[in-house]
Design a protein around this motif. Sequence first.
Motif, PDB file in Angstrom:
ATOM      1  N   LEU A 167       0.789  -1.232   0.000  1.00 39.61           N
ATOM      2  CA  LEU A 167       0.000   0.000   0.000  1.00 39.61           C
ATOM      3  C   LEU A 167       0.826   1.288   0.000  1.00 39.61           C
ATOM      4  O   LEU A 167       0.695   2.129  -0.890  1.00 39.61           O
ATOM      5  N   PRO A 180      -8.276  10.663  -5.478  1.00 44.20           N
ATOM      6  CA  PRO A 180      -9.201  10.749  -6.612  1.00 44.20           C
ATOM      7  C   PRO A 180      -9.091  12.103  -7.287  1.00 44.20           C
ATOM      8  O   PRO A 180      -8.792  13.108  -6.633  1.00 44.20           O
ATOM      9  N   THR A 182     -13.340   7.294   4.811  1.00 38.62           N
ATOM     10  CA  THR A 182     -13.594   6.721   6.133  1.00 38.62           C
ATOM     11  C   THR A 182     -13.210   5.237   6.161  1.00 38.62           C
ATOM     12  O   THR A 182     -13.945   4.396   6.664  1.00 38.62           O
ATOM     13  N   SER A 233      -9.792   2.542   7.117  1.00 35.94           N
ATOM     14  CA  SER A 233      -9.008   2.399   8.358  1.00 35.94           C
ATOM     15  C   SER A 233      -8.287   3.689   8.714  1.00 35.94           C
ATOM     16  O   SER A 233      -8.210   4.077   9.885  1.00 35.94           O
ATOM     17  N   ARG A 283     -18.280   8.359   1.762  1.00 33.95           N
ATOM     18  CA  ARG A 283     -18.958   7.785   0.589  1.00 33.95           C
ATOM     19  C   ARG A 283     -19.713   6.515   0.992  1.00 33.95           C
ATOM     20  O   ARG A 283     -20.816   6.279   0.555  1.00 33.95           O
ATOM     21  N   GLN A 329     -18.956   2.154   7.173  1.00 35.32           N
ATOM     22  CA  GLN A 329     -18.142   0.948   7.389  1.00 35.32           C
ATOM     23  C   GLN A 329     -18.403   0.379   8.776  1.00 35.32           C
ATOM     24  O   GLN A 329     -18.663   1.126   9.709  1.00 35.32           O
ATOM     25  N   ARG A 348     -11.865  -4.767   4.273  1.00 30.39           N
ATOM     26  CA  ARG A 348     -10.827  -4.883   5.298  1.00 30.39           C
ATOM     27  C   ARG A 348     -11.408  -4.384   6.650  1.00 30.39           C
ATOM     28  O   ARG A 348     -11.872  -3.247   6.748  1.00 30.39           O
ATOM     29  N   ALA A 362      -8.005  10.938   2.838  1.00 30.08           N
ATOM     30  CA  ALA A 362      -7.748   9.624   3.471  1.00 30.08           C
ATOM     31  C   ALA A 362      -8.332   8.588   2.512  1.00 30.08           C
ATOM     32  O   ALA A 362      -9.163   7.765   2.890  1.00 30.08           O
ATOM     33  N   THR A 363      -7.909   8.689   1.263  1.00 23.67           N
ATOM     34  CA  THR A 363      -8.588   7.958   0.183  1.00 23.67           C
ATOM     35  C   THR A 363      -7.852   6.691  -0.255  1.00 23.67           C
ATOM     36  O   THR A 363      -8.133   6.147  -1.316  1.00 23.67           O
TER      37      THR A 363
HETATM   38  P1  NA7 Z   1      -9.288   2.591   2.117  1.00 28.13           P
HETATM   39  O1  NA7 Z   1      -9.650   1.521   3.059  1.00 28.13           O
HETATM   40  O2  NA7 Z   1      -9.177   2.273   0.676  1.00 28.13           O
HETATM   41  O3  NA7 Z   1     -10.337   3.768   2.335  1.00 28.13           O
HETATM   42  C1  NA7 Z   1     -10.384   4.862   1.461  1.00 28.13           C
HETATM   43  C2  NA7 Z   1     -11.566   5.706   1.800  1.00 28.13           C
HETATM   44  O4  NA7 Z   1     -11.635   6.772   0.853  1.00 28.13           O
HETATM   45  C3  NA7 Z   1     -12.887   4.970   1.703  1.00 28.13           C
HETATM   46  O5  NA7 Z   1     -13.742   5.441   2.688  1.00 28.13           O
HETATM   47  C4  NA7 Z   1     -13.380   5.372   0.313  1.00 28.13           C
HETATM   48  O6  NA7 Z   1     -14.778   5.308   0.145  1.00 28.13           O
HETATM   49  C5  NA7 Z   1     -12.918   6.811   0.269  1.00 28.13           C
HETATM   50  N1  NA7 Z   1     -12.838   7.319  -1.094  1.00 28.13           N
HETATM   51  C6  NA7 Z   1     -12.054   6.889  -2.107  1.00 28.13           C
HETATM   52  N2  NA7 Z   1     -12.272   7.605  -3.217  1.00 28.13           N
HETATM   53  C7  NA7 Z   1     -13.216   8.511  -2.897  1.00 28.13           C
HETATM   54  C8  NA7 Z   1     -13.869   9.531  -3.620  1.00 28.13           C
HETATM   55  N3  NA7 Z   1     -13.610   9.740  -4.915  1.00 28.13           N
HETATM   56  N4  NA7 Z   1     -14.786  10.278  -2.976  1.00 28.13           N
HETATM   57  C9  NA7 Z   1     -15.075  10.048  -1.679  1.00 28.13           C
HETATM   58  N5  NA7 Z   1     -14.503   9.095  -0.935  1.00 28.13           N
HETATM   59  C10 NA7 Z   1     -13.583   8.333  -1.545  1.00 28.13           C
HETATM   60  O7  NA7 Z   1      -7.895   3.267   2.517  1.00 28.13           O
HETATM   61  P2  NA7 Z   1      -7.283   3.495   3.968  1.00 28.13           P
HETATM   62  O8  NA7 Z   1      -6.076   4.336   3.806  1.00 28.13           O
HETATM   63  O9  NA7 Z   1      -8.312   3.942   4.914  1.00 28.13           O
HETATM   64  O10 NA7 Z   1      -6.857   2.068   4.425  1.00 28.13           O
HETATM   65  C11 NA7 Z   1      -6.031   1.269   3.584  1.00 28.13           C
HETATM   66  C12 NA7 Z   1      -5.369   0.217   4.405  1.00 28.13           C
HETATM   67  O11 NA7 Z   1      -4.254   0.770   5.100  1.00 28.13           O
HETATM   68  C13 NA7 Z   1      -6.181  -0.376   5.500  1.00 28.13           C
HETATM   69  O12 NA7 Z   1      -7.137  -1.264   5.074  1.00 28.13           O
HETATM   70  C14 NA7 Z   1      -5.114  -0.985   6.375  1.00 28.13           C
HETATM   71  O13 NA7 Z   1      -4.688  -2.211   5.842  1.00 28.13           O
HETATM   72  C15 NA7 Z   1      -4.019   0.027   6.298  1.00 28.13           C
HETATM   73  P3  NA7 Z   1     -15.497   3.893  -0.201  1.00 28.13           P
HETATM   74  O14 NA7 Z   1     -15.541   3.146   1.097  1.00 28.13           O
HETATM   75  O15 NA7 Z   1     -14.636   3.217  -1.214  1.00 28.13           O
HETATM   76  O16 NA7 Z   1     -16.815   4.274  -0.735  1.00 28.13           O
END
Ligand code: NA7
Length: 546
Positions: A146, A153, A187, A189, A210, A213, A331, A380-381
């Motif tokens: 990661l 985005p 939202t 991790s 979006r 969780q 996850r 935090a995407t």
């Molecule tokens: P994640 O788990 O991929 O979460 C990313 C968050 O960003 C998630 O809530 C997504 O919403 C949100 N997201 C992504 N793109 C957008 C857009 N375009 N608009 C609004 N919201 C968006 O990444 P993390 O960094 O939290 O965690 C990754 C890993 O790191 C974790 O699982 C651990 O192993 C450590 P969604 O839920 O996809 O609708």
Amino acid sequence: MTEGTQVRLDAVVIGAGFSGMYALYHLRERLGLEVQVFESSSDVGGTWFLNRYPGARCDTEAFIYCYSFSKELLNEWTWSGKYPEQRELLSYLQHVADRFDLRRDIAFNTRVVSAHYDDDSALWTVRTDTGDEYVCQYLVSAMGTLASAPYRPSIPGIEDFAGRWCHTGAWPQDLDLTGRRVAVIGTGSTGVQTIPVIAGQADHLYVVQRSPQYTVPAQHHTVDAAVFAEVRARYDEIWEQSRWSLGGFPWQHNGLSVFDVSHEERDATFRRLWEEGGFRFIYGSYKDLMTSLDANEVVAEFVRARMRERIEDPVLAKKLIPYDHPFGSRRPIVDSNYLETFNRDDVTLVDLREEELLRITTRGLLTEAREYQVDVIVFATGFDAVTGPFRRIDVTGKNGVTLQEHWADGASSYLGLMVSDFPNMFTIAGPGSTFGNHPVTMEHHVEWIGDCIAFMRRSGIDSMDPTADAESEYAEEVRAQIRSTVVGETDSWWSGANIPGKPKVPLFSLYSYRKYRSTCDKAALGGYERFNRNHSRAGDSVTADR
Ligand code: NA7
């Protein structure tokens, strides 16, 4: 070294995080290889070097989120609490680097830009951004899944924004959020970890969600040295259990179905595990949590009820609690004070299911409903998982085929460890590898790689890669495993679905670490039968089952 020189080595390792450091130690100390590690950051640590956002903390318990290969190391390091903060983990990894004299073979601030395999010599040529070339027999990717590939985005208007913005995975150290209006987008991790901490600093926090969780409380607390002394005494047993467990943790489900027991007994088990907190709740309860949708719904309902209790406003609770996917099909998230944060007057949920995000303006975020004026936008995407780190490197294998071409329809590998037509290239936690407690699963990968290299050297084999059949059959096995769990078609970074345009394939085997581990071990038995083995020195080439 003078710029532009070429160096001959046994192995190149890319990345000096948890896995790259162990790969260096293992290949150098146990196999006696000449190894060079390249790390684009200025120090060791990988994920724990890069992720410095407020509240960054590991959500696996410290006593099992560490190396197990050295008893001395286990005996001399004491953690401050149940879950280590980023800073503490980084100090631990720096200590490991010093203790095992790893830094002398790590080139920091150096990025690998290409790695080309030469069919005739069976050697890799690795080029770095310093302009140097390294020729080696074995190439080990330890880039992690990661951290080295943050994803932001492309929301229109970002270039107009007058405030500051950043991704959690590249946090500017001079960014002070005190008294600022802040929007956190995401939202997962990371968002769930940072939101309560940012809420305590900001003047007002807007949480842009979006998808809701499931989240399980961490129940974080400090830990007495006496408790760690007890753990140390049991470490042999703890590691053995973890190595043959469901997810690389030393706890097991109780062998029962959710439906084997009464409602009261089930509830008591869930409540006990809920109080213990974190991944124990997921890995230590009933056997069918991840394999039966009916059983999963029972657990999901328990989690929803506990989540509801933490949110004062029932309307808000409805928006924050998920109903559209099984518990554990994305996850799992472990939190400290996340849901309670929404009870504060200075925190506002922006629910994108109700108001679409249209663009970023000079002053903030514009949704269908209104403009949210902020000083800072935090993304935090997430990350372009597993394959993202490879996008920045031109990796070319047999017959001039690039890794990007090989993965054009979706990433694949054999066991998450080696890729067909990319001989002697090893991928720690590559596509299709197991998902679980990383230090445990990573040590197994490194040791498997070490055993494979030792076998090649013993047998006079210059190069090995899995057959195309082995790779495609393994990919089908992983798909079948996913179908047999509640994960099914649920979208998340586990399948690459979080990245627009990325082919959607399972990036992990999510079934059972125990089963995965024995599959890898079996693949090595009988002389690595499902691999092409090239004895060019003896002029003898063995192509397995093609
Ligand atoms: P994640 O788990 O991929 O979460 C990313 C968050 O960003 C998630 O809530 C997504 O919403 C949100 N997201 C992504 N793109 C957008 C857009 N375009 N608009 C609004 N919201 C968006 O990444 P993390 O960094 O939290 O965690 C990754 C890993 O790191 C974790 O699982 C651990 O192993 C450590 P969604 O839920 O996809 O609708």
